[in-house]
Write a protein that holds these residues in place. Sequence first.
Motif, PDB file in Angstrom:
ATOM      1  N   TYR A 129       0.814  -1.222   0.000  1.00  0.00           N
ATOM      2  CA  TYR A 129       0.000   0.000   0.000  1.00  0.00           C
ATOM      3  C   TYR A 129       0.843   1.265   0.000  1.00  0.00           C
ATOM      4  N   VAL A 130       2.133   1.139   0.302  1.00  0.00           N
ATOM      5  CA  VAL A 130       3.020   2.296   0.409  1.00  0.00           C
ATOM      6  C   VAL A 130       3.543   2.669  -0.970  1.00  0.00           C
ATOM      7  N   ASP A 131       3.401   3.946  -1.306  1.00  0.00           N
ATOM      8  CA  ASP A 131       3.908   4.445  -2.590  1.00  0.00           C
ATOM      9  C   ASP A 131       5.329   4.984  -2.462  1.00  0.00           C
ATOM     10  N   ILE A 132       5.580   5.725  -1.385  1.00  0.00           N
ATOM     11  CA  ILE A 132       6.896   6.313  -1.149  1.00  0.00           C
ATOM     12  C   ILE A 132       7.352   5.905   0.248  1.00  0.00           C
ATOM     13  N   LEU A 133       8.546   5.333   0.325  1.00  0.00           N
ATOM     14  CA  LEU A 133       9.134   4.920   1.594  1.00  0.00           C
ATOM     15  C   LEU A 133      10.398   5.737   1.811  1.00  0.00           C
ATOM     16  N   VAL A 134      10.442   6.469   2.917  1.00  0.00           N
ATOM     17  CA  VAL A 134      11.658   7.170   3.309  1.00  0.00           C
ATOM     18  C   VAL A 134      12.314   6.279   4.350  1.00  0.00           C
ATOM     19  N   ASP A 135      13.464   5.689   4.011  1.00  0.00           N
ATOM     20  CA  ASP A 135      14.060   4.679   4.892  1.00  0.00           C
ATOM     21  C   ASP A 135      15.417   5.087   5.430  1.00  0.00           C
ATOM     22  N   GLY A 136      15.806   4.420   6.504  1.00  0.00           N
ATOM     23  CA  GLY A 136      17.101   4.628   7.128  1.00  0.00           C
ATOM     24  C   GLY A 136      17.002   5.446   8.405  1.00  0.00           C
ATOM     25  N   GLU A 137      17.779   5.038   9.402  1.00  0.00           N
ATOM     26  CA  GLU A 137      17.799   5.780  10.656  1.00  0.00           C
ATOM     27  C   GLU A 137      18.354   7.183  10.439  1.00  0.00           C
ATOM     28  N   PHE A 138      17.824   8.128  11.209  1.00  0.00           N
ATOM     29  CA  PHE A 138      18.389   9.471  11.191  1.00  0.00           C
ATOM     30  C   PHE A 138      19.788   9.405  11.790  1.00  0.00           C
ATOM     31  N   ASN A 139      20.772   9.988  11.103  1.00  0.00           N
ATOM     32  CA  ASN A 139      22.154  10.031  11.572  1.00  0.00           C
ATOM     33  C   ASN A 139      22.551  11.498  11.701  1.00  0.00           C
ATOM     34  N   TYR A 143      23.456  14.863   9.023  1.00  0.00           N
ATOM     35  CA  TYR A 143      22.350  15.828   8.913  1.00  0.00           C
ATOM     36  C   TYR A 143      22.642  16.831   7.811  1.00  0.00           C
ATOM     37  N   ASP A 144      21.617  17.119   7.000  1.00  0.00           N
ATOM     38  CA  ASP A 144      21.771  18.042   5.877  1.00  0.00           C
ATOM     39  C   ASP A 144      20.445  18.754   5.671  1.00  0.00           C
ATOM     40  N   VAL A 145      20.400  20.026   6.023  1.00  0.00           N
ATOM     41  CA  VAL A 145      19.161  20.807   5.955  1.00  0.00           C
ATOM     42  C   VAL A 145      18.667  20.983   4.514  1.00  0.00           C
ATOM     43  N   SER A 146      19.515  20.767   3.527  1.00  0.00           N
ATOM     44  CA  SER A 146      19.116  20.974   2.132  1.00  0.00           C
ATOM     45  C   SER A 146      18.364  19.778   1.534  1.00  0.00           C
ATOM     46  N   LEU A 147      18.324  18.662   2.239  1.00  0.00           N
ATOM     47  CA  LEU A 147      17.657  17.466   1.716  1.00  0.00           C
ATOM     48  C   LEU A 147      16.142  17.630   1.753  1.00  0.00           C
ATOM     49  N   LYS A 148      15.483  17.127   0.735  1.00  0.00           N
ATOM     50  CA  LYS A 148      14.021  17.158   0.714  1.00  0.00           C
ATOM     51  C   LYS A 148      13.473  15.900   1.380  1.00  0.00           C
ATOM     52  N   PHE A 149      12.539  16.080   2.302  1.00  0.00           N
ATOM     53  CA  PHE A 149      11.775  14.998   2.921  1.00  0.00           C
ATOM     54  C   PHE A 149      12.603  13.997   3.717  1.00  0.00           C
ATOM     55  N   ARG A 150      13.807  14.375   4.109  1.00  0.00           N
ATOM     56  CA  ARG A 150      14.613  13.522   4.974  1.00  0.00           C
ATOM     57  C   ARG A 150      15.631  14.395   5.690  1.00  0.00           C
ATOM     58  N   GLY A 151      16.199  13.868   6.758  1.00  0.00           N
ATOM     59  CA  GLY A 151      17.075  14.686   7.578  1.00  0.00           C
ATOM     60  C   GLY A 151      18.556  14.426   7.424  1.00  0.00           C
ATOM     61  N   SER A 152      18.932  13.186   7.038  1.00  0.00           N
ATOM     62  CA  SER A 152      20.357  12.872   6.923  1.00  0.00           C
ATOM     63  C   SER A 152      20.651  12.182   5.593  1.00  0.00           C
ATOM     64  N   ARG A 153      21.884  12.345   5.133  1.00  0.00           N
ATOM     65  CA  ARG A 153      22.269  11.880   3.791  1.00  0.00           C
ATOM     66  C   ARG A 153      22.170  10.361   3.598  1.00  0.00           C
ATOM     67  N   ASN A 154      22.174   9.586   4.661  1.00  0.00           N
ATOM     68  CA  ASN A 154      22.044   8.132   4.523  1.00  0.00           C
ATOM     69  C   ASN A 154      20.611   7.699   4.235  1.00  0.00           C
ATOM     70  N   GLN A 155      19.646   8.559   4.493  1.00  0.00           N
ATOM     71  CA  GLN A 155      18.245   8.199   4.270  1.00  0.00           C
ATOM     72  C   GLN A 155      17.899   8.320   2.788  1.00  0.00           C
ATOM     73  N   ARG A 156      16.965   7.470   2.365  1.00  0.00           N
ATOM     74  CA  ARG A 156      16.561   7.463   0.951  1.00  0.00           C
ATOM     75  C   ARG A 156      15.064   7.705   0.841  1.00  0.00           C
ATOM     76  N   VAL A 157      14.667   8.310  -0.272  1.00  0.00           N
ATOM     77  CA  VAL A 157      13.257   8.457  -0.608  1.00  0.00           C
ATOM     78  C   VAL A 157      13.010   7.520  -1.781  1.00  0.00           C
ATOM     79  N   LEU A 158      12.314   6.410  -1.502  1.00  0.00           N
ATOM     80  CA  LEU A 158      12.128   5.343  -2.491  1.00  0.00           C
ATOM     81  C   LEU A 158      10.685   5.278  -2.972  1.00  0.00           C
ATOM     82  N   GLN A 159      10.540   5.158  -4.276  1.00  0.00           N
ATOM     83  CA  GLN A 159       9.218   4.866  -4.838  1.00  0.00           C
ATOM     84  C   GLN A 159       9.116   3.350  -4.915  1.00  0.00           C
ATOM     85  N   ILE A 160       8.078   2.813  -4.286  1.00  0.00           N
ATOM     86  CA  ILE A 160       7.885   1.367  -4.253  1.00  0.00           C
ATOM     87  C   ILE A 160       6.931   0.987  -5.388  1.00  0.00           C
TER      88      ILE A 160
END
Length: 170
Positions: A129-139, A143-160
């Motif tokens: 049922y999930v269309d977009i999954l933002v995954d990965g622990e916040f590190n 941290y990068d304030v310029s990222l869209k919809f996530r807080g740290s560079r290790n996190q991903r915005v995935l279309q499932i």
Amino acid sequence: MKYSDIKFYDVANGLGVRTSLFVSGCTHRCKGCFNEITWDFNYGKEFTEDTIAEILKSIEPKYIRGLSLLGGEPMELSNQRALLPLLRQFKAQFPQKDIWCYTGYTYETDLLDPDGRARCEVTDEFLSYVDILVDGEFNQDLYDVSLKFRGSRNQRVLQIHEEGCPELFL
């Protein structure tokens, strides 16, 4: 399950205007978490059929693009089980709208792997049922304030996709 908040008309946690549900309970306990109060599984209000009805009603207007699930941690096993009826009803009622889910778990290792830490009997249906999954622990170190919809560079915005193969969305 308990939840800490519902934000109606949210524009910060996914594309467009959304309803965002902040569930309670998280075992990650990321340093620098923006929502530490939701780590406690007993924090907040009881998630009930009335809560589901309120959320679905809020999504009816055409200008509402979808639902976002945050936390706490929506993919904690008990939270997956509790959220599944909402996801089923959402997709039945609003097949043209999308669901975003924010998780500290990693898609391939924690959610898909049969021995994954966040895998249970409802995980496959939940993810369907999930269309977009933002995954990965916040590190905090990434941290990068310029990222869209996530807080740290290790996190991903995935279309499932239906076949289960994720694709980087942003």
